[in-house]
Scaffold this motif. Structure first.
Motif, PDB file in Angstrom:
ATOM      1  N   LEU A  25       0.828  -1.207   0.000  1.00 31.35           N
ATOM      2  CA  LEU A  25       0.000   0.000   0.000  1.00 31.35           C
ATOM      3  C   LEU A  25       0.866   1.261   0.000  1.00 31.35           C
ATOM      4  O   LEU A  25       0.550   2.229  -0.697  1.00 31.35           O
ATOM      5  CB  LEU A  25      -0.952  -0.017   1.188  1.00 31.35           C
ATOM      6  CG  LEU A  25      -1.959  -1.168   1.161  1.00 31.35           C
ATOM      7  CD1 LEU A  25      -2.707  -1.255   2.471  1.00 31.35           C
ATOM      8  CD2 LEU A  25      -2.920  -1.021   0.012  1.00 31.35           C
ATOM      9  N   ARG A  26       1.944   1.256   0.757  1.00 32.18           N
ATOM     10  CA  ARG A  26       2.846   2.416   0.778  1.00 32.18           C
ATOM     11  C   ARG A  26       3.489   2.626  -0.594  1.00 32.18           C
ATOM     12  O   ARG A  26       3.680   3.761  -1.018  1.00 32.18           O
ATOM     13  CB  ARG A  26       3.916   2.257   1.849  1.00 32.18           C
ATOM     14  CG  ARG A  26       3.456   2.695   3.217  1.00 32.18           C
ATOM     15  CD  ARG A  26       4.611   2.923   4.177  1.00 32.18           C
ATOM     16  NE  ARG A  26       5.510   1.787   4.275  1.00 32.18           N
ATOM     17  CZ  ARG A  26       5.363   0.771   5.102  1.00 32.18           C
ATOM     18  NH1 ARG A  26       4.339   0.735   5.930  1.00 32.18           N
ATOM     19  NH2 ARG A  26       6.234  -0.216   5.130  1.00 32.18           N
ATOM     20  N   GLN A  58      -0.463   5.807   3.196  1.00 32.02           N
ATOM     21  CA  GLN A  58       0.247   6.079   4.450  1.00 32.02           C
ATOM     22  C   GLN A  58      -0.181   5.022   5.459  1.00 32.02           C
ATOM     23  O   GLN A  58      -0.983   5.275   6.336  1.00 32.02           O
ATOM     24  CB  GLN A  58      -0.103   7.479   4.962  1.00 32.02           C
ATOM     25  CG  GLN A  58       0.243   8.592   4.020  1.00 32.02           C
ATOM     26  CD  GLN A  58       1.748   8.742   3.840  1.00 32.02           C
ATOM     27  OE1 GLN A  58       2.503   8.611   4.777  1.00 32.02           O
ATOM     28  NE2 GLN A  58       2.175   8.980   2.619  1.00 32.02           N
ATOM     29  N   SER A  59       0.341   3.814   5.323  1.00 32.48           N
ATOM     30  CA  SER A  59      -0.134   2.741   6.188  1.00 32.48           C
ATOM     31  C   SER A  59       1.007   2.087   6.949  1.00 32.48           C
ATOM     32  O   SER A  59       2.160   2.135   6.541  1.00 32.48           O
ATOM     33  CB  SER A  59      -0.873   1.690   5.353  1.00 32.48           C
ATOM     34  OG  SER A  59       0.014   1.049   4.474  1.00 32.48           O
ATOM     35  N   THR A  69     -10.600   4.242   5.843  1.00 34.40           N
ATOM     36  CA  THR A  69     -10.985   5.425   5.071  1.00 34.40           C
ATOM     37  C   THR A  69     -11.219   5.070   3.616  1.00 34.40           C
ATOM     38  O   THR A  69     -10.799   4.011   3.135  1.00 34.40           O
ATOM     39  CB  THR A  69      -9.890   6.506   5.135  1.00 34.40           C
ATOM     40  OG1 THR A  69      -8.734   6.018   4.445  1.00 34.40           O
ATOM     41  CG2 THR A  69      -9.541   6.863   6.568  1.00 34.40           C
ATOM     42  N   ASP A  70     -11.872   5.963   2.911  1.00 30.67           N
ATOM     43  CA  ASP A  70     -12.070   5.774   1.472  1.00 30.67           C
ATOM     44  C   ASP A  70     -10.732   5.655   0.760  1.00 30.67           C
ATOM     45  O   ASP A  70     -10.571   4.818  -0.132  1.00 30.67           O
ATOM     46  CB  ASP A  70     -12.856   6.945   0.874  1.00 30.67           C
ATOM     47  CG  ASP A  70     -14.274   7.030   1.397  1.00 30.67           C
ATOM     48  OD1 ASP A  70     -14.750   6.043   1.988  1.00 30.67           O
ATOM     49  OD2 ASP A  70     -14.909   8.081   1.204  1.00 30.67           O
ATOM     50  N   CYS A  71      -9.771   6.464   1.152  1.00 31.69           N
ATOM     51  CA  CYS A  71      -8.441   6.415   0.532  1.00 31.69           C
ATOM     52  C   CYS A  71      -7.775   5.063   0.786  1.00 31.69           C
ATOM     53  O   CYS A  71      -7.156   4.502  -0.114  1.00 31.69           O
ATOM     54  CB  CYS A  71      -7.555   7.543   1.053  1.00 31.69           C
ATOM     55  SG  CYS A  71      -8.083   9.170   0.495  1.00 31.69           S
ATOM     56  N   ASP A  72      -7.920   4.540   2.001  1.00 32.04           N
ATOM     57  CA  ASP A  72      -7.375   3.206   2.302  1.00 32.04           C
ATOM     58  C   ASP A  72      -7.977   2.173   1.362  1.00 32.04           C
ATOM     59  O   ASP A  72      -7.283   1.284   0.866  1.00 32.04           O
ATOM     60  CB  ASP A  72      -7.685   2.788   3.742  1.00 32.04           C
ATOM     61  CG  ASP A  72      -6.873   3.525   4.788  1.00 32.04           C
ATOM     62  OD1 ASP A  72      -5.763   3.984   4.464  1.00 32.04           O
ATOM     63  OD2 ASP A  72      -7.363   3.626   5.921  1.00 32.04           O
ATOM     64  N   LEU A  73      -9.277   2.262   1.124  1.00 34.50           N
ATOM     65  CA  LEU A  73      -9.940   1.303   0.247  1.00 34.50           C
ATOM     66  C   LEU A  73      -9.421   1.392  -1.181  1.00 34.50           C
ATOM     67  O   LEU A  73      -9.261   0.367  -1.858  1.00 34.50           O
ATOM     68  CB  LEU A  73     -11.454   1.506   0.280  1.00 34.50           C
ATOM     69  CG  LEU A  73     -12.149   1.061   1.551  1.00 34.50           C
ATOM     70  CD1 LEU A  73     -13.611   1.486   1.538  1.00 34.50           C
ATOM     71  CD2 LEU A  73     -12.027  -0.433   1.745  1.00 34.50           C
ATOM     72  N   ILE A  74      -9.147   2.594  -1.651  1.00 34.65           N
ATOM     73  CA  ILE A  74      -8.619   2.766  -2.999  1.00 34.65           C
ATOM     74  C   ILE A  74      -7.250   2.128  -3.109  1.00 34.65           C
ATOM     75  O   ILE A  74      -6.973   1.355  -4.047  1.00 34.65           O
ATOM     76  CB  ILE A  74      -8.573   4.258  -3.390  1.00 34.65           C
ATOM     77  CG1 ILE A  74     -10.001   4.782  -3.551  1.00 34.65           C
ATOM     78  CG2 ILE A  74      -7.736   4.477  -4.664  1.00 34.65           C
ATOM     79  CD1 ILE A  74     -10.097   6.284  -3.665  1.00 34.65           C
TER      80      ILE A  74
END
Length: 66
Positions: free
Chosen positions: A32-33, A38-39, A55-60
């Protein structure tokens, strides 16, 4: 005030998918990074056990990684 028990619905499904792909939580967070997220491993651990909202961004970033 009590904290809600389950803060997301995707956690168990995320853990299942990650294990099917033989990824550690660290490997997932690195994937993801590398896509701009930013995980951390700790964050995804909390998401998997439903103690953190996603978050929505995490899902993307997650959709792009898998």
């Amino acid at each position: 005030m009590a904290v809600p028990k389950n803060l997301n619905l995707i956690g168990p499904q995320l853990q299942k998918l990650r294990k099917e792909r033989h990824w550690s939580q660290r490997e997932l967070s690195e994937k993801l990074r590398s896509r701009g997220g930013q995980s951390t491993r700790e964050r995804w651990s909390q998401i998997e056990i439903r103690q953190m909202q996603i978050t929505d961004c995490d899902l993307i970033f997650l959709a792009e990684a898998v």
